[in-house]
Motif scaffolding. Structure first.
Motif, PDB file in Angstrom:
ATOM      1  N   VAL B  20       0.842  -1.200   0.000  1.00 31.65           N
ATOM      2  CA  VAL B  20       0.000   0.000   0.000  1.00 31.65           C
ATOM      3  C   VAL B  20       0.878   1.252   0.000  1.00 31.65           C
ATOM      4  O   VAL B  20       0.595   2.220  -0.712  1.00 31.65           O
ATOM      5  CB  VAL B  20      -0.973  -0.013   1.196  1.00 31.65           C
ATOM      6  CG1 VAL B  20      -1.617   1.359   1.387  1.00 31.65           C
ATOM      7  CG2 VAL B  20      -2.053  -1.064   0.987  1.00 31.65           C
ATOM      8  N   LEU B  76       2.433  -2.715  21.985  1.00 33.09           N
ATOM      9  CA  LEU B  76       3.363  -1.592  21.847  1.00 33.09           C
ATOM     10  C   LEU B  76       4.401  -1.651  22.952  1.00 33.09           C
ATOM     11  O   LEU B  76       4.175  -2.272  23.989  1.00 33.09           O
ATOM     12  CB  LEU B  76       2.585  -0.284  21.905  1.00 33.09           C
ATOM     13  CG  LEU B  76       1.702  -0.006  20.681  1.00 33.09           C
ATOM     14  CD1 LEU B  76       0.744   1.145  20.948  1.00 33.09           C
ATOM     15  CD2 LEU B  76       2.562   0.281  19.463  1.00 33.09           C
ATOM     16  N   HIS B  92      -3.818   5.238  13.260  1.00 35.68           N
ATOM     17  CA  HIS B  92      -3.998   4.006  12.494  1.00 35.68           C
ATOM     18  C   HIS B  92      -5.431   3.868  11.993  1.00 35.68           C
ATOM     19  O   HIS B  92      -5.666   3.498  10.849  1.00 35.68           O
ATOM     20  CB  HIS B  92      -3.592   2.790  13.329  1.00 35.68           C
ATOM     21  CG  HIS B  92      -2.109   2.711  13.561  1.00 35.68           C
ATOM     22  ND1 HIS B  92      -1.523   1.830  14.449  1.00 35.68           N
ATOM     23  CD2 HIS B  92      -1.083   3.424  13.025  1.00 35.68           C
ATOM     24  CE1 HIS B  92      -0.206   1.994  14.439  1.00 35.68           C
ATOM     25  NE2 HIS B  92       0.078   2.961  13.593  1.00 35.68           N
ATOM     26  N   LEU B  95      -5.851   6.207   9.179  1.00 31.71           N
ATOM     27  CA  LEU B  95      -5.173   5.713   7.975  1.00 31.71           C
ATOM     28  C   LEU B  95      -6.037   4.658   7.283  1.00 31.71           C
ATOM     29  O   LEU B  95      -6.200   4.682   6.062  1.00 31.71           O
ATOM     30  CB  LEU B  95      -3.794   5.145   8.327  1.00 31.71           C
ATOM     31  CG  LEU B  95      -2.692   6.187   8.577  1.00 31.71           C
ATOM     32  CD1 LEU B  95      -1.454   5.535   9.179  1.00 31.71           C
ATOM     33  CD2 LEU B  95      -2.323   6.915   7.282  1.00 31.71           C
ATOM     34  N   MET B  99      -7.564   5.034   3.580  1.00 33.20           N
ATOM     35  CA  MET B  99      -7.232   4.075   2.522  1.00 33.20           C
ATOM     36  C   MET B  99      -8.495   3.670   1.762  1.00 33.20           C
ATOM     37  O   MET B  99      -8.430   3.271   0.606  1.00 33.20           O
ATOM     38  CB  MET B  99      -6.561   2.832   3.119  1.00 33.20           C
ATOM     39  CG  MET B  99      -5.080   3.020   3.425  1.00 33.20           C
ATOM     40  SD  MET B  99      -4.307   1.466   3.892  1.00 33.20           S
ATOM     41  CE  MET B  99      -4.897   1.241   5.562  1.00 33.20           C
ATOM     42  N   LEU B 173       9.427   0.007  14.446  1.00 35.68           N
ATOM     43  CA  LEU B 173       9.624  -0.032  12.996  1.00 35.68           C
ATOM     44  C   LEU B 173      10.012  -1.444  12.548  1.00 35.68           C
ATOM     45  O   LEU B 173       9.510  -1.957  11.567  1.00 35.68           O
ATOM     46  CB  LEU B 173      10.703   0.976  12.563  1.00 35.68           C
ATOM     47  CG  LEU B 173      11.025   0.996  11.066  1.00 35.68           C
ATOM     48  CD1 LEU B 173       9.780   1.285  10.234  1.00 35.68           C
ATOM     49  CD2 LEU B 173      12.090   2.042  10.739  1.00 35.68           C
ATOM     50  N   MET B 176       7.453  -4.079  11.718  1.00 36.83           N
ATOM     51  CA  MET B 176       6.736  -3.965  10.455  1.00 36.83           C
ATOM     52  C   MET B 176       7.667  -4.337   9.309  1.00 36.83           C
ATOM     53  O   MET B 176       7.297  -4.286   8.151  1.00 36.83           O
ATOM     54  CB  MET B 176       6.203  -2.529  10.306  1.00 36.83           C
ATOM     55  CG  MET B 176       5.126  -2.310   9.245  1.00 36.83           C
ATOM     56  SD  MET B 176       3.876  -3.611   9.141  1.00 36.83           S
ATOM     57  CE  MET B 176       2.404  -2.765   9.707  1.00 36.83           C
TER      58      MET B 176
HETATM   59  C1  HEM Z   1       0.961   5.212   2.319  1.00 36.37           C
HETATM   60  C2  HEM Z   1       1.333   5.410   3.473  1.00 36.37           C
HETATM   61  C3  HEM Z   1       1.026   4.565   4.692  1.00 36.37           C
HETATM   62  C4  HEM Z   1      -0.155   4.056   5.132  1.00 36.37           C
HETATM   63  C5  HEM Z   1      -1.522   4.211   4.461  1.00 36.37           C
HETATM   64  C6  HEM Z   1       0.107   3.328   6.350  1.00 36.37           C
HETATM   65  C7  HEM Z   1      -0.851   2.704   7.121  1.00 36.37           C
HETATM   66  C8  HEM Z   1      -0.602   2.005   8.286  1.00 36.37           C
HETATM   67  C9  HEM Z   1      -1.597   1.408   9.120  1.00 36.37           C
HETATM   68  C10 HEM Z   1      -3.110   1.462   8.860  1.00 36.37           C
HETATM   69  C11 HEM Z   1      -0.983   0.821  10.162  1.00 36.37           C
HETATM   70  C12 HEM Z   1      -1.611   0.062  11.311  1.00 36.37           C
HETATM   71  C13 HEM Z   1      -1.556  -1.374  11.065  1.00 36.37           C
HETATM   72  C14 HEM Z   1      -2.367  -2.118  12.125  1.00 36.37           C
HETATM   73  O1  HEM Z   1      -1.942  -2.192  13.260  1.00 36.37           O
HETATM   74  O2  HEM Z   1      -3.447  -2.578  11.752  1.00 36.37           O
HETATM   75  C15 HEM Z   1       0.432   1.030   9.992  1.00 36.37           C
HETATM   76  C16 HEM Z   1       1.393   0.570  10.843  1.00 36.37           C
HETATM   77  C17 HEM Z   1       2.736   0.891  10.720  1.00 36.37           C
HETATM   78  N1  HEM Z   1       3.309   1.688   9.743  1.00 36.37           N
HETATM   79 FE1  HEM Z   1       2.400   2.524   8.213  1.00 36.37          FE
HETATM   80  N2  HEM Z   1       1.447   3.414   6.618  1.00 36.37           N
HETATM   81  C18 HEM Z   1       2.031   4.165   5.645  1.00 36.37           C
HETATM   82  C19 HEM Z   1       3.354   4.517   5.534  1.00 36.37           C
HETATM   83  C20 HEM Z   1       4.337   4.142   6.435  1.00 36.37           C
HETATM   84  C21 HEM Z   1       5.719   4.533   6.364  1.00 36.37           C
HETATM   85  C22 HEM Z   1       6.305   5.428   5.276  1.00 36.37           C
HETATM   86  C23 HEM Z   1       6.331   3.960   7.426  1.00 36.37           C
HETATM   87  C24 HEM Z   1       7.775   4.016   7.871  1.00 36.37           C
HETATM   88  C25 HEM Z   1       8.581   5.008   7.693  1.00 36.37           C
HETATM   89  C26 HEM Z   1       5.351   3.198   8.165  1.00 36.37           C
HETATM   90  C27 HEM Z   1       5.594   2.462   9.303  1.00 36.37           C
HETATM   91  C28 HEM Z   1       4.655   1.763  10.026  1.00 36.37           C
HETATM   92  C29 HEM Z   1       4.940   1.010  11.195  1.00 36.37           C
HETATM   93  C30 HEM Z   1       6.298   0.848  11.856  1.00 36.37           C
HETATM   94  C31 HEM Z   1       3.740   0.463  11.627  1.00 36.37           C
HETATM   95  C32 HEM Z   1       3.530  -0.429  12.864  1.00 36.37           C
HETATM   96  C33 HEM Z   1       3.038   0.396  13.992  1.00 36.37           C
HETATM   97  C34 HEM Z   1       2.811  -0.478  15.182  1.00 36.37           C
HETATM   98  O3  HEM Z   1       3.619  -1.379  15.412  1.00 36.37           O
HETATM   99  O4  HEM Z   1       1.803  -0.275  15.874  1.00 36.37           O
HETATM  100  N3  HEM Z   1       4.152   3.333   7.545  1.00 36.37           N
HETATM  101  N4  HEM Z   1       0.637   1.771   8.840  1.00 36.37           N
END
Ligand code: HEM
Lengths: 189, 184
Positions: B20, B76, B92, B95, B99, B173, B176
């Motif tokens: 995504v 977390l 989240h 987001l 989406m 980070l 993921m």
């Molecule tokens: C198009 C852009 C992005 C969207 C739509 C997006 C969306 C999401 C969503 C919805 C989650 C939650 C997942 C869940 O727990 O169900 C998530 C988690 C995460 N995203 Fe993104 N993300 C994006 C870009 C990024 C980027 C650029 C990074 C890193 C630089 C990133 C790093 C992470 C990390 C580390 C998590 C895990 C957080 C956790 O452990 O609770 N994401 N992302």
């Protein structure tokens, strides 16, 4: 002098009467439409011509004496999207400045079945004339009018519509389906 | 072993996440290029590619949401303040919402403007709205506003991820990221 005036008036009246007798059913513009659709990358973009004239004289008793002429005002094209409209009437496409009208003129009419006609004629778009056969179906209306519907396909390449870059890689389909639904008023008698 | 407490997002969750990210970056790149072009075959192509990307993001978002409803994300880090957890949670959710909302608004806008979406040029997606220029214009503004909101949120989200990694030095980070990163 006065004799001249009288003859002129008499001649004029005669001409008007003669015309009136031969007048085909008038087109009811508000209840008539000409639609087309262009397909690009699988997406059908539809549009219509808002202004046109049609002189359609169908004679069920003597179909071969029937006549049809349609004159479409190219600048009246609309798809509902201003950018698309601008391109569609621009020089590579319909070129409204160079060729403001598209015309259809019948050359022969056949009626294979009641209320059905096959109108052979010449379609002229962008100044290029091509023979075409247009199937047409008529339906009597409650008010004495007549609804004439039908459709045909215009091959863009036959008329040079949308050349150059627009023809690369099958982006825009060559075939442009056209449908029409023309309401003709009650016959003037 | 499937029941062991997870410290990682599962592989499908990671794959969905990064796909995504890639697609959204591509969607922005295509969008910003195409809007400045005058109507040409290239512009038409880019419009269609942009719409296909949007449909794909929508489908992946649905898969991700399905995954999310069936899985609990790894807990977390213990050191995070309550408000931080809350902000992360809200971000989240937003987001996820965006989406869906961004592609949805694009599809509605396209419908209202009279351009159907035909996925990959072969799968027609029905129009929900009839042709209506004024509504099309209004929906354009909605779509644009939502994309700016998404962009802002992604910036915040990415900044938070990087802060966790480089400042807090926790595993937010890394969880993921694919496992091989973790061992190195
Ligand atoms: C198009 C852009 C992005 C969207 C739509 C997006 C969306 C999401 C969503 C919805 C989650 C939650 C997942 C869940 O727990 O169900 C998530 C988690 C995460 N995203 Fe993104 N993300 C994006 C870009 C990024 C980027 C650029 C990074 C890193 C630089 C990133 C790093 C992470 C990390 C580390 C998590 C895990 C957080 C956790 O452990 O609770 N994401 N992302």
């Amino acid at each position: 002098m006065s004799l001249h005036v009288r003859t002129a008036v008499a001649a004029g009246l005669l001409a008007v009467c003669g015309l009136a007798l031969a007048t085909p059913r008038p087109l009811v513009a508000a209840k008539s439409r000409i639609d087309f659709s262009v397909k690009e990358m699988g997406v059908t973009v539809s549009g219509q011509f808002r202004k046109f004239e049609a002189t359609i004289d169908l004679d069920p008793a003597r179909p071969e004496a029937s006549k049809a002429e349609v004159i479409v005002d190219i600048a009246s094209l609309t798809t509902g999207d201003a950018d698309t409209d601008a391109i569609a009437v621009d020089k590579p496409w319909l070129d409204k400045l160079g060729f403001p009208k598209a015309t259809f003129r019948s050359t022969a009419v056949k009626s294979p079945a009641p209320n059905r006609y096959e109108v052979s004629g010449v379609l002229t778009i962008r100044g290029k004339a091509r023979p075409i056969v247009v199937p047409l179906t008529t339906a009597a209306q409650a008010d004495g009018g007549l609804l004439a519907t039908g459709g045909f396909s215009v091959r863009r390449s036959d008329f040079g519509i949308g050349g150059g870059e627009w023809n690369e890689g099958d982006l825009v389909a060559d075939d442009v389906p056209v449908t029409f639904s023309l309401t003709l008023g009650p016959a003037a008698r | 072993m499937a029941t062991a407490p997870r410290t990682q997002y599962t592989a499908p969750a990671q794959l969905g996440h990064w796909l995504v990210v890639l697609l959204i970056v591509a969607a922005y790149a295509v969008a910003w290029t195409m809007v400045d072009l005058k109507l040409s075959p290239t512009k038409l192509r880019l419009f269609n590619y942009h719409k296909w990307i949007g449909v794909t993001v929508f489908a992946l978002a649905a898969l991700r949401l399905a995954w999310r409803l069936g899985h609990r994300p790894p807990p977390l880090p213990a050191g995070m303040a309550a408000w931080e957890r809350q902000v992360a949670e809200i971000a989240h959710r937003l987001l996820y919402l965006l989406m869906f909302a961004v592609p949805l608004s694009g599809w509605l806008m396209s419908s209202a403007k009279g351009f159907q979406t035909v996925y990959l040029g072969v799968l027609p997606i029905p129009d929900a709205l009839g042709k209506n220029a004024a509504l099309g214009q209004a929906l354009t503004e909605v779509h644009e506003a939502l994309t700016w909101l998404l962009l802002a949120l992604v910036a915040l989200h990415a900044a938070a991820a990087l802060k966790h990694h480089f400042v807090d030095r926790d595993d937010v980070l890394r969880r993921m990221l694919p496992q091989w990163r973790r061992r190195s």
